[in-house]
Design an enzyme around this catalytic site. Structure first.
Site, PDB file in Angstrom:
ATOM      1  N   ASP A  67     -29.152 -46.199  56.846  1.00  0.00           N
ATOM      2  CA  ASP A  67     -27.968 -47.241  56.360  1.00  0.00           C
ATOM      3  C   ASP A  67     -28.402 -48.548  57.096  1.00  0.00           C
ATOM      4  O   ASP A  67     -29.377 -48.385  57.969  1.00  0.00           O
ATOM      5  CB  ASP A  67     -26.519 -46.744  56.808  1.00  0.00           C
ATOM      6  CG  ASP A  67     -26.495 -46.116  58.225  1.00  0.00           C
ATOM      7  OD1 ASP A  67     -27.537 -46.313  59.043  1.00  0.00           O
ATOM      8  OD2 ASP A  67     -25.454 -45.373  58.434  1.00  0.00           O
ATOM      9  N   HIS A 138     -18.027 -38.983  59.783  1.00  0.00           N
ATOM     10  CA  HIS A 138     -18.960 -39.478  58.602  1.00  0.00           C
ATOM     11  C   HIS A 138     -20.473 -39.251  59.076  1.00  0.00           C
ATOM     12  O   HIS A 138     -20.692 -38.854  60.270  1.00  0.00           O
ATOM     13  CB  HIS A 138     -18.806 -41.095  58.610  1.00  0.00           C
ATOM     14  CG  HIS A 138     -19.158 -41.848  59.761  1.00  0.00           C
ATOM     15  ND1 HIS A 138     -18.831 -43.074  59.916  1.00  0.00           N
ATOM     16  CD2 HIS A 138     -20.118 -41.493  60.708  1.00  0.00           C
ATOM     17  CE1 HIS A 138     -19.520 -43.636  61.071  1.00  0.00           C
ATOM     18  NE2 HIS A 138     -20.247 -42.900  61.449  1.00  0.00           N
ATOM     19  N   GLU A 143     -17.936 -42.318  54.652  1.00  0.00           N
ATOM     20  CA  GLU A 143     -16.845 -42.181  55.332  1.00  0.00           C
ATOM     21  C   GLU A 143     -15.957 -41.270  54.663  1.00  0.00           C
ATOM     22  O   GLU A 143     -16.353 -40.979  53.350  1.00  0.00           O
ATOM     23  CB  GLU A 143     -16.205 -43.437  55.278  1.00  0.00           C
ATOM     24  CG  GLU A 143     -17.029 -44.678  55.888  1.00  0.00           C
ATOM     25  CD  GLU A 143     -16.811 -44.730  57.541  1.00  0.00           C
ATOM     26  OE1 GLU A 143     -16.754 -43.760  57.991  1.00  0.00           O
ATOM     27  OE2 GLU A 143     -16.722 -45.982  57.954  1.00  0.00           O
TER      28      GLU A 143
HETATM   29  P1  PGA Z   1     -22.657 -43.227  67.530  1.00  0.00           P
HETATM   30  O1  PGA Z   1     -22.578 -43.306  66.099  1.00  0.00           O
HETATM   31  O2  PGA Z   1     -24.125 -42.395  67.916  1.00  0.00           O
HETATM   32  O3  PGA Z   1     -23.037 -44.310  68.157  1.00  0.00           O
HETATM   33  O4  PGA Z   1     -21.892 -42.378  68.347  1.00  0.00           O
HETATM   34  C1  PGA Z   1     -22.808 -41.987  65.419  1.00  0.00           C
HETATM   35  C2  PGA Z   1     -22.426 -42.184  64.050  1.00  0.00           C
HETATM   36  O5  PGA Z   1     -21.359 -43.070  63.862  1.00  0.00           O
HETATM   37  O6  PGA Z   1     -23.094 -41.727  62.815  1.00  0.00           O
END
Ligand code: PGA
Length: 245
Positions: A67, A138, A143
């Protein structure tokens, strides 16, 4: 789903790097699906260390990231293009021409997303897809929703994701409100999925992913249906799961 319990973040990162390294040794021209966020940083550092020692060669590997924020240029320090350069690509012997991230700088969402789907499809989909998990379950920027997404698409980020990611921006208002993300169906096409989770704030999402109903209200729960999915999580992230795991 195979759940691997690790002691802590460091242990998780090292074991995850071992799996990715094995993939690249077994298939030097592997297609890797990669993720951003805090979680995979330790894994990338470990892989970079092994690469510099000559133990893991990325010269034939190609990568496709999940993404990118919509509206950020590739050189914006908050962009995932930039994140991947700084945390991984600039530290290993990968050919940058073989690295791919959705083009958040293209304001034409339809064109940017369908181009990305096309190149991921032409690459034959990832041999291994690395994932983090959001506090809301997510994966990528898919989401919670009332349906599972298919290909790459533009999403409106939820308040919980904006809040979680604001720690990386000067102020919350600076967090982009939209992103381009690979869809859940594309993630499911990967031949192996390695999803990482660390820390108590991920415990509910990890429980829902592994033991909850398979429902788009927790996008990661679809991974229960994947034929080769490894959940690599530390004690804190597994604290709501049965102790046998
Ligand atoms: P993070 O994010 O590794 O910064 O906790 C994970 C995600 O949102 O997929």
């Amino acid at each position: 789903m195979k759940i691997i319990r690790t002691k802590d973040y460091k242990d998780m990162s090292r074991k995850a790097a071992n799996i990715i390294s094995a993939q690249v040794i077994l298939k030097p021209d592997s297609v890797l699906g990669l993720a951003t966020g805090s979680t995979p940083i330790g894994t990338y550092s470990q892989l970079a260390e092994w690469n510099q020692k000559g133990d893991c060669d990325f010269s034939h590997v190609s990568t496709y990231n999940l993404d990118e924020y919509r509206g950020l240029t590739h050189s914006d320090p908050q962009s995932y293009h930039y994140f991947m350069r700084v945390n991984f690509f600039d530290k290993i012997n990968i050919d940058l021409a073989n690295t791919h991230v959705p083009d958040g700088a293209n304001p034409d969402a339809q064109a940017a997303c369908s181009h990305y789907d096309q190149i991921v499809r032409e690459a034959g989909y990832p041999d291994l897809q690395l994932l983090g998990i959001g506090r809301n379950g997510h994966i990528g920027f898919n989401e919670p929703d009332d349906h599972f997404s298919k290909g790459t698409h533009c999403v409106d980020l939820t308040e919980s994701t904006i809040e979680a990611n604001s720690r990386l921006f000067e102020k919350k208002e600076d967090v982009p409100r939209q992103a381009y993300t690979m869809g859940v169906q594309t993630i499911m096409y990967a031949r192996m999925v390695l999803i990482l989770a660390s820390g108590p704030e991920k415990a509910q999402a990890v429980y829902d992913m592994c033991y909850g109903p398979i429902a788009p209200s927790c996008p990661a729960s679809i991974l229960q249906l994947h034929q080769n999915c490894i959940v690599m999580a530390d004690e804190a992230a597994l604290s709501k799961c049965p102790a046998a795991e």
